[in-house]
Enzyme design. Structure first.
Site, short mmCIF file in Angstrom:
data_model
loop_
_atom_site.label_atom_id
_atom_site.label_comp_id
_atom_site.label_asym_id
_atom_site.label_seq_id
_atom_site.Cartn_x
_atom_site.Cartn_y
_atom_site.Cartn_z
N ARG A 1 14.40 -6.97 14.26
CA ARG A 1 14.90 -6.66 13.20
C ARG A 1 14.25 -5.75 11.91
O ARG A 1 13.38 -6.08 12.07
CB ARG A 1 15.32 -8.02 12.94
CG ARG A 1 17.15 -8.03 11.06
CD ARG A 1 17.56 -9.55 12.01
NE ARG A 1 18.13 -9.55 10.27
CZ ARG A 1 18.36 -10.82 9.70
NH1 ARG A 1 17.50 -11.61 10.72
NH2 ARG A 1 18.96 -11.07 9.24
N GLY B 1 4.62 -0.53 10.57
CA GLY B 1 3.25 0.55 9.70
C GLY B 1 2.75 1.29 11.22
O GLY B 1 2.34 2.35 10.22
N GLU B 2 2.95 1.17 12.66
CA GLU B 2 1.53 2.01 12.81
C GLU B 2 2.64 2.90 13.91
O GLU B 2 1.49 3.80 14.02
CB GLU B 2 0.50 1.04 13.40
CG GLU B 2 -0.91 1.12 12.40
CD GLU B 2 -1.31 -0.64 12.56
OE1 GLU B 2 -2.47 -0.21 12.78
OE2 GLU B 2 -1.08 -1.14 12.86
N ASN C 1 14.22 -3.57 5.67
CA ASN C 1 15.32 -2.71 4.84
C ASN C 1 15.00 -1.66 5.28
O ASN C 1 13.91 -0.66 5.11
CB ASN C 1 14.07 -2.32 3.39
CG ASN C 1 13.86 -1.80 2.82
OD1 ASN C 1 15.39 -0.61 2.81
ND2 ASN C 1 14.04 -2.35 1.43
N ILE D 1 0.72 -1.30 -0.30
CA ILE D 1 -0.45 -0.17 -0.03
C ILE D 1 1.24 1.27 0.13
O ILE D 1 0.53 2.92 0.65
CB ILE D 1 -0.84 0.15 1.26
CG1 ILE D 1 -0.15 -0.30 2.03
CG2 ILE D 1 -2.01 -1.23 1.31
CD1 ILE D 1 -1.36 -0.52 3.73
N GLY D 2 1.70 1.25 0.05
CA GLY D 2 3.40 2.35 -0.82
C GLY D 2 4.16 2.02 0.78
O GLY D 2 5.42 3.34 0.72
N GLY E 1 6.09 -5.60 13.11
CA GLY E 1 5.90 -4.75 12.71
C GLY E 1 5.35 -3.22 12.82
O GLY E 1 6.17 -3.13 13.46
N LYS F 1 15.59 2.01 4.31
CA LYS F 1 15.40 2.98 3.47
C LYS F 1 13.60 3.15 3.46
O LYS F 1 12.79 3.87 4.08
CB LYS F 1 15.21 2.95 1.54
CG LYS F 1 15.15 3.97 1.74
CD LYS F 1 15.80 3.92 0.59
CE LYS F 1 17.74 4.57 0.51
NZ LYS F 1 18.19 4.51 -0.99
MO1 MOS Z 1 -4.62 -0.58 9.63
S1 MOS Z 1 -5.40 0.90 10.72
O1 MOS Z 1 -4.17 -1.85 10.48
O2 MOS Z 1 -5.11 -0.84 8.08
#
Ligand code: MOS
Length: 696
Positions: free
Chosen positions: A585, A661-662, A588, A466-467, A659, A590
């Site tokens: 770990r 992302g959040e 990537n 998703i980017g 993870g 970048k």
């Molecule tokens: Mo993210 S809010 O878990 O899609």
């Protein structure tokens, strides 16, 4: 044990450029709306202008007279859906209106312009009923949901909280609020839908091709293998694209009526503020009790938030409070108001982001009340084990993050008194906050590995990028899992033609997809050895991780913020933020850095900018565009110092990764708020911190 097998190939950890970068910057990576289809039609939705009631009449005669018009779809002529149990998705099945902006029809035309013009010519009459679209603390109908999003229990209690408060040396009892916020990825929700001989193809902007396939198949009563979802490139997704919403069903319904021609539907920016989910507003009460030395003895976190009358979404706002700090007694509760509003849903760290704002702002206030440095106060309340599960942590390096950040940021000589430093017009302050996010493991993902000859291996999994950089990270993982170099991997993702992949949500993608790839590689070697023949193929599923029974698995982080507040106008600037992460770990360096910068920018935005304002009289968000709903631009963001500590976690998954992302958004709003307090001496407990609130 397979979960503790570590890779030594060296592709994981490399700071590799995005392999899809050149395609993206040259415009050759097709996003959903850009897939080439022959002879498309365009959809523009008709949306309800009331918040509750019934549609009593639809006059489409003026619209139908326009050249280029194809048809108008309403509940009077729409095909029946097979499964209407999900009332968010059961559109055009009755005359009922459940929130303002709900889809009550659609215009299909030869061009987008004609469709849009025609939709404005459709006259709708209503039988309007009274509605309630605003969250109120004193709502008499607040109820207790059965469970929270992601299956968390609604309320928890350990120890004697009331007794601990009454005997505490220092107490805090404050109310914090966070506003409704809307997901605004650059690419809006978009679908191209095509029905051909009973098969449905969807080019979809989504965080999960397979989840869309399953839901759409169920709603339309189709065999799963008759629905194909294609999503190789997605222009951002913060949760709103994690589950299919009514726009996808509307496009599919229209395509079914016009069998043989593709129907294109991209939401306008304004339409993004209705019907694709949003972050619920919250009203949170936090009570803290501590002894003379600043050890917490009681934590109570009580949350009120909203849901929709047509479908429940109960956000897990206080879950992080259940384990972040040590205390003998603790209570968390969640209550919901069901309103005549669109269904709230996921937005980057649903629960943790608003909940940890409140907790970490309260921790700052409590540190001051206990006369302790806010870092020292947190370290003093570091727990031995995860209080919620009673398990030890697979790895927990929050203290290391706080210490490392203090060093990098220059915390040592900070004067703890608020409003102690002024430089010209600017009051200058610094703030800190902690961060945590669980390691989620969604079931069912599968990966295929096939030897394609010449040393090259195909790796196929329906995962969505998703980017975030998943295209690149999954190639690195595949190379190490198979034991070849990244050039030898033909990765194929983003299509239900490939094996099932769970949603790119809950920061779980790399954990579960990567584990499936590692498992497939293990089985492949077992069956075909080091010298396979062309066409040798193995498919494997993400294995269960038995270590989840033995360890609590969470990512951690710490933020440091400098805020400058204009002494007269109260304009807030944030020239620098630092984030230190302990997230296992790094696959990537970048792309990981980008995720942390993005998350922290979104936290900065949560602290200072974002707020969806509902006009209760009509039930809609009035600031539904980028002019009035401000998300940060470069001018709003200063230096972002991103770093991580070397964390070796042998238990989480074969990559050793958590993870990312959040976690960047969790707690970062509190760090900004704490810095603003330190600069000004004013404690704003209602986000966003706009100048008017500081002037008061
Ligand atoms: Mo993210 S809010 O878990 O899609």
């Amino acid at each position: 044990m397979s979960t503790t097998t570590r890779t030594t190939g060296g592709a994981i950890g490399a700071s590799l450029d995005r392999i899809d970068g050149p395609q993206k910057v040259t415009g050759t990576a097709p996003y959903a709306y850009e897939h080439h289809v022959d002879n498309p039609l365009y959809l523009f939705p008709i949306r309800s202008e009331i918040a509750r009631g019934r549609v009593t009449g639809i006059d489409a005669s003026a619209a139908e007279a326009l050249p280029g018009m194809v048809t108008v779809i309403t509940h009077e002529n729409a095909p029946q859906l097979a499964d209407t149990s999900d009332r968010e998705l059961a559109i055009l099945q009755s005359d009922e209106v459940a929130f303002r902006g709900q889809y009550i029809g659609a215009v299909i035309a030869e061009t987008f312009e004609v469709a849009r013009h025609a939709a404005g010519l459709v006259e709708v009459s209503y039988d309007e009923e009274p509605h309630e679209a605003e969250l109120r603390e004193n709502d008499s109908d607040l109820y207790t949901p059965e469970q929270l999003n992601a299956g968390f229990p609604t309320d928890t209690e350990e120890g004697d909280v009331d007794e601990a408060f009454s005997s505490a040396a220092v107490t805090l009892d404050e109310r914090y609020t966070t506003p409704m916020e809307h997901n605004n990825p650059m690419e809006p929700h978009t679908t191209i839908a095509l029905w051909e001989t009973g098969n449905l193809t969807l080019y979809e902007s989504t965080q999960g091709a397979h989840p869309v396939q399953r839901t759409v198949a169920q709603v339309f009563g189709l065999d799963r293998n008759r629905v194909r979802v294609v999503a190789p490139y997605v222009g951002g997704g913060f949760g709103s694209k994690g589950l299919p919403h009514a726009n996808t069903i509307l496009a599919a319904l229209a395509a079914r009526m016009i069998e043989g021609r593709p129907v294109k539907f991209a939401l306008t920016r304004q339409q993004m503020f209705t019907g694709v989910g949003y972050r619920t507003p919250t009203i949170q009460r936090i009570q803290l009790g501590a002894d003379e030395e600043g050890h917490l003895t009681a934590i109570d976190h009580d949350v009120i938030e909203q849901t929709s009358k047509i479908k429940e979404f109960a956000e897990q706002t206080a879950v992080a409070t259940r384990s972040l700090y040590a205390t003998q007694s603790r209570r968390t509760t969640h209550r919901l108001a069901a309103l005549d509003v669109p269904v709230p849903s996921w937005m980057r760290a649903p629960g943790e982001a608003p909940g940890m704002y409140a907790l970490e702002a309260a921790m700052d206030e409590m540190a001051i009340a206990c006369n302790l440095d806010p870092i020292e106060f947190r370290i003093r309340n570091e727990p031995e084990i995860d209080a919620e599960t009673g398990l030890p942590y697979s790895s927990r390096n929050l203290v290391a993050c706080l210490r490392e950040g203090a060093k990098r940021f220059g915390w040592k000589d900070r004067d703890p008194s608020p409003r102690a430093r002024q430089e010209g017009r600017w009051l200058v302050g610094t703030g800190v906050a902690s961060s945590t996010y669980p390691v989620f493991r969604l079931p069912g993902s599968r990966a295929t590995i096939r030897y394609e000859g010449d040393g090259r291996y195909a790796v196929e999994i329906g995962a969505a990028d998703i980017g975030t950089g998943a295209w690149t990270a999954l190639i690195q993982i595949s190379a190490d899992a198979i034991g070849v170099s990244i050039e030898d991997i033909n990765l194929r993702i983003g299509d239900t033609t490939f094996p099932f992949a769970s949603v790119a949500g809950g920061s779980s993608g790399i954990t579960v997809w990567g584990s499936a790839i590692f498992e497939a590689a293990r089985v492949f070697r077992e069956r075909h050895g080091e010298n396979p023949s062309e066409g040798d193929e193995v498919q494997a599923r993400t294995p269960d991780n038995p270590e989840t029974e033995n360890y609590a698995m969470h990512a951690f982080g710490a933020y440091f913020v400098e805020a400058r507040v204009d002494v007269d106008t109260c304009e807030v600037r944030v020239p620098r933020m630092a984030g230190v992460f302990a997230v296992g770990r790094i696959i990537n360096a970048k792309t990981a850095r980008s995720q942390f910068i993005g998350g922290m920018t979104m936290g900065l935005s949560m602290a200072l900018h974002e707020e969806s304002l509902v006009d209760g009289r009509f039930g809609h968000v009035v600031n539904h565009d980028f002019a009035e709903y401000h998300i940060p631009t470069n001018a709003d963001v200063g230096t972002m110092d991103i770093s991580w500590i070397d964390e070796d976690d042998p238990y989480v998954n074969p990559m050793g990764s958590k993870g990312i992302g959040e976690i960047g958004i969790v707690g970062s709003a509190a760090a900004v708020a704490n810095a603003v307090h330190h600069a000004t001496g004013v404690r704003v407990r209602d986000l966003p911190i706009t100048p008017d609130k500081l002037l008061r």
